[in-house]
Design an enzyme around this catalytic site. Structure first.
Site, PDB file in Angstrom:
ATOM      1  N   ARG A  13      79.957  14.964 -46.991  1.00  0.00           N
ATOM      2  CA  ARG A  13      80.346  16.261 -46.417  1.00  0.00           C
ATOM      3  C   ARG A  13      79.894  17.405 -47.311  1.00  0.00           C
ATOM      4  NH1 ARG A  13      86.181  15.148 -46.091  1.00  0.00           N
ATOM      5  NH2 ARG A  13      86.511  17.356 -45.666  1.00  0.00           N
TER       6      ARG A  13
ATOM      7  N   ARG B 214      94.303  16.984 -51.347  1.00  0.00           N
ATOM      8  CA  ARG B 214      94.645  17.075 -49.923  1.00  0.00           C
ATOM      9  C   ARG B 214      94.792  15.681 -49.311  1.00  0.00           C
ATOM     10  NH1 ARG B 214      90.561  20.520 -46.372  1.00  0.00           N
ATOM     11  NH2 ARG B 214      89.322  18.634 -46.420  1.00  0.00           N
TER      12      ARG B 214
ATOM     13  N   ARG C 139      93.897  12.725 -43.907  1.00  0.00           N
ATOM     14  CA  ARG C 139      92.683  12.781 -43.082  1.00  0.00           C
ATOM     15  C   ARG C 139      91.744  11.639 -43.450  1.00  0.00           C
ATOM     16  NH1 ARG C 139      90.207  18.794 -42.985  1.00  0.00           N
ATOM     17  NH2 ARG C 139      88.324  17.530 -42.861  1.00  0.00           N
TER      18      ARG C 139
ATOM     19  N   LYS D 227      90.367  27.234 -46.849  1.00  0.00           N
ATOM     20  CA  LYS D 227      90.280  27.958 -45.572  1.00  0.00           C
ATOM     21  C   LYS D 227      91.538  27.715 -44.733  1.00  0.00           C
ATOM     22  CE  LYS D 227      86.295  26.111 -44.252  1.00  0.00           C
ATOM     23  NZ  LYS D 227      85.865  25.236 -45.369  1.00  0.00           N
TER      24      LYS D 227
ATOM     25  N   ARG E 186      78.665  26.216 -38.391  1.00  0.00           N
ATOM     26  CA  ARG E 186      78.381  25.347 -39.519  1.00  0.00           C
ATOM     27  C   ARG E 186      76.881  25.148 -39.712  1.00  0.00           C
ATOM     28  NH1 ARG E 186      83.459  22.676 -40.249  1.00  0.00           N
ATOM     29  NH2 ARG E 186      83.465  20.987 -41.736  1.00  0.00           N
TER      30      ARG E 186
END
Ligand code: AMP
Length: 190
Positions: free
Chosen positions: A146, A128, A134, A14, A89
């Site tokens: 998650r 990532r 992160r 995204k 969400r």
């Protein structure tokens, strides 16, 4: 104004695709995850409230993100629409979004959903983690939480937008360019 919901599991791409989408269609990119991370970095009260939830891989309360989105809708000028990334969400957030837009006679234009198989989610997030640093990408058990939160609370939105006739699914496999072309082909319809 156009209101696009950019949808997909964590790691679907995204954030990667959002830049090209906002540029081509003159949209404002609203990523609730990014907004929350900058509140944390700035040390605000909101950021402090959100930090432990985010770092455990849990959702922050609906009212927190709804307030951020509404404020941005009001303050943003000079665009043809919004690209909502990471919001809604939950079904509750989607209903609040519908109410917010309805109040000014508007509605969600389409839900652009980038889909990848579950097994690829892990690979993409692991990749990532080496680039963006992160905190919530770093630990496998947090990533797993998650993904489970996505399945339990966010995935029901597929049916929500499908029933509204607004669900547009895009195959998120293949190169970044290929996925972008598929997205543009879909968005050109609106
Ligand atoms: P993201 O950058 O979209 O992956 O979001 C990172 C984290 O921010 C999520 O795991 C949640 O903890 C929090 N977050 C982002 N958007 C929302 C939302 N719409 N509702 C609740 N929590 C959110």
């Amino acid at each position: 104004m156009k209101y696009y919901v950019l949808f997909g599991p964590p790691g679907a791409g995204k954030g990667t695709q959002a830049g090209a989408m906002v540029e081509r269609y003159n949209l404002c990119h609203l990523s609730t995850g990014e907004l929350l991370r900058s509140e944390i970095a700035a040390g605000t009260a909101l950021g402090q409230q959100a930090k432990s939830l985010i770092e455990a891989g849990n959702l922050v309360p609906d009212e927190v993100v709804e307030g951020m989105i509404e404020a941005k809708f009001r303050s943003t000028k000079g665009v043809d629409g919004f690209l909502l990334d990471g919001f809604p969400r939950t079904i509750a957030q989607a209903q609040v979004l519908d109410k917010m837009l309805d109040a000014s006679g508007e509605d969600v234009t389409a839900c652009i959903s980038i889909m990848i198989p579950d097994q690829l989610i892990h690979e993409r997030i692991a990749h990532r983690a080496t680039i963006e640093g992160r905190a919530d990408d770093a630990r496998p058990e947090i990533v797993e939480n998650r993904i489970q939160t996505y399945h339990a609370k966010t995935e029901p939105l597929i049916d929500f937008y499908r029933k509204a006739g607004k669900y547009e699914e895009i195959d998120g496999m293949g190169s970044i360019d290929d996925v972008r072309t598929r997205i543009f082909n879909t968005m050109d319809k609106f």
